[in-house]
Design an enzyme around this catalytic site. Structure first.
Site, mmCIF file in Angstrom:
data_model
loop_
_atom_site.group_PDB
_atom_site.id
_atom_site.type_symbol
_atom_site.label_atom_id
_atom_site.label_comp_id
_atom_site.label_asym_id
_atom_site.label_seq_id
_atom_site.Cartn_x
_atom_site.Cartn_y
_atom_site.Cartn_z
ATOM 1 N N GLU A 1 -1.376 6.845 -3.468
ATOM 2 C CA GLU A 1 -2.425 7.664 -2.860
ATOM 3 C C GLU A 1 -3.198 8.421 -3.940
ATOM 4 O O GLU A 1 -2.711 8.561 -5.076
ATOM 5 C CB GLU A 1 -1.811 8.645 -1.862
ATOM 6 C CG GLU A 1 -1.101 7.958 -0.712
ATOM 7 C CD GLU A 1 -0.596 8.928 0.352
ATOM 8 O OE1 GLU A 1 -0.775 10.150 0.163
ATOM 9 O OE2 GLU A 1 -0.027 8.458 1.347
ATOM 10 N N GLU B 1 4.091 -0.206 -10.800
ATOM 11 C CA GLU B 1 5.467 -0.478 -10.345
ATOM 12 C C GLU B 1 6.497 0.302 -11.165
ATOM 13 O O GLU B 1 7.575 -0.201 -11.487
ATOM 14 C CB GLU B 1 5.756 -1.987 -10.365
ATOM 15 C CG GLU B 1 4.926 -2.733 -9.332
ATOM 16 C CD GLU B 1 5.299 -4.191 -9.210
ATOM 17 O OE1 GLU B 1 6.506 -4.501 -9.206
ATOM 18 O OE2 GLU B 1 4.383 -5.016 -9.105
ATOM 19 N N ALA C 1 0.832 -1.205 0.000
ATOM 20 C CA ALA C 1 0.000 0.000 0.000
ATOM 21 C C ALA C 1 0.864 1.252 0.000
ATOM 22 O O ALA C 1 1.268 1.751 1.056
ATOM 23 C CB ALA C 1 -0.946 0.001 1.199
#
Length: 382
Positions: free
Chosen positions: A129, A362, A126
């Site tokens: 955002e 990623e 996590a």
């Protein structure tokens, strides 16, 4: 039909070839279209099955050794070639627990890694955002020390395994410095986090927006030291970056396989599509792209496993080329199929939806280009 000749390349040891054969056999017996019916249930089932078969052990390190990147890459290529959700289920176990494998305490590793490896616990990473995607250094989620606890406040979004994970390795600002210098990483049990929204994407995967509303976790839930979160996050992403390219390679190989079969069997009057010179040129370009990606991926994986020189550039090159090339290979396969290529239920249509996100997550392609260029310029100044 899939070309397996690359397994003889010098990047691999015999144990890698044995893994490739074992996983191929497992996929043929265990992966089927039913896995796509419900993404949540499919991922839970696949994690359980992969854990039971022993393959998830590859995603975690142990007290003395980090995960073997060649094994991860071979696994992701094989799984992705069979089904995108199978690759997703495998990969997220590694990414979600990667910070623990690399930087966790002995106690943290003992508590979480065996459960991840067995499929008992589903892991999640996590970091992203709502107002902070690739620029992780500017995240707003905060963690404050309160006696023997940390209190986390904030929000995360586009979190893979969101809603089905048993724990989230969460990155938050702890204030040791500005930007990247003031972040830390924590292990947060899923029951402490609120799932605010489930997010639907063109290729169904468990994704969610999470809310941390004064979440309290023990002081020893921090991974590494306060302020080390950015380094921990980047090292974790770097470890798995090559394997994203490997998943793209798996998708591309499958697209090439599908295109070859379609071209061979599609009748055009007295000939077949494969007899057409334009088709032959297209197939040649697709095969060239696949082999180039494989060489970059397994070179970079070998460099990470063997160690030595800084391998970030090689990892960035592998991820960038493989994901961009796979997009083109799959698009060409769709074009070759004509109307069937955009028909739901046809494999190349599924691959077309699966590949797109790999150029973003990623480390987007634009970020990989920056990594490569900055590394080149650094060398040029020396």
């Amino acid at each position: 039909m899939t070309d397996r000749g690359f397994l003889s390349w010098p990047f691999f040891e015999e144990r890698h070839r044995e893994l490739a054969s074992a996983l191929e056999e497992w996929c043929e017996k265990n992966i089927h279209d039913a896995h796509a019916a419900d993404a949540d249930e499919a991922c839970r089932s696949l994690v359980t099955e992969l854990g039971r078969a022993g393959f998830l052990k590859l995603t975690v390190g142990d007290a003395d050794r980090r995960p073997d990147v060649r094994s991860l890459a071979l696994s992701r290529e094989t799984l992705a070639r069979h089904h995108g959700l199978a690759d997703f289920a495998f990969a997220m176990q590694g990414l979600g627990s990667g910070a623990i494998s690399l930087f966790g305490t002995i106690e943290q590793k003992r508590e979480w890694l065996p459960r991840v490896a067995s499929g008992e616990a589903i892991a999640a990473f996590a970091m992203t955002e709502p107002e902070c995607g690739s620029d992780a250094a500017n995240m707003a989620t905060s963690a404050m020390r309160d006696g023997n606890e940390w209190v986390i406040v904030g929000e995360k979004t586009l979190i893979s395994n969101g809603g089905i994970a048993d724990f989230y390795v969460t990155f938050a600002r702890t204030g040791e410095g500005e930007g990247a210098r003031g972040l830390s990483a924590f292990i947060v049990p899923a029951e402490a986090v609120s799932v605010e929204e489930r997010i639907e994407t063109i290729a169904p995967h468990p994704l969610a927006r999470l809310k941390y509303d004064n979440v309290r976790i023990p002081a020893n839930a921090i991974i590494g030291e306060p302020g080390e979160g950015f380094r921990i996050g980047m090292e974790t992403l770097n470890l798995f970056r090559v394997t994203v390219g490997a998943a793209a390679l798996g998708f591309a190989r499958r697209a090439l396989d599908e295109a070859l079969v379609f071209a061979r069997d599609r009748r055009l009057g007295s000939a077949t599509l494969a007899d057409n010179a334009v088709t032959q040129a297209k197939l040649a370009d697709m095969a060239l792209a696949v082999d180039a990606s494989a060489l970059l991926i397994y070179r970079a994986a070998w460099q990470q496993d063997v160690g030595g020189a800084d391998h970030r550039r090689a990892a960035a090159m592998a991820k960038l080329h493989a994901t961009e090339a796979a997009q083109k290979v799959i698009d060409d396969a769709v074009q070759m199929h004509g109307g069937a290529g955009v028909t739901r239920g046809v494999k190349v249509e599924e691959l077309y939806r699966e590949i797109r996100a790999l150029r973003i997550y990623e480390g987007a392609s634009e970020v990989q280009r920056q990594i490569i260029a900055k590394d080149l310029l650094k060398e040029a100044r020396q």
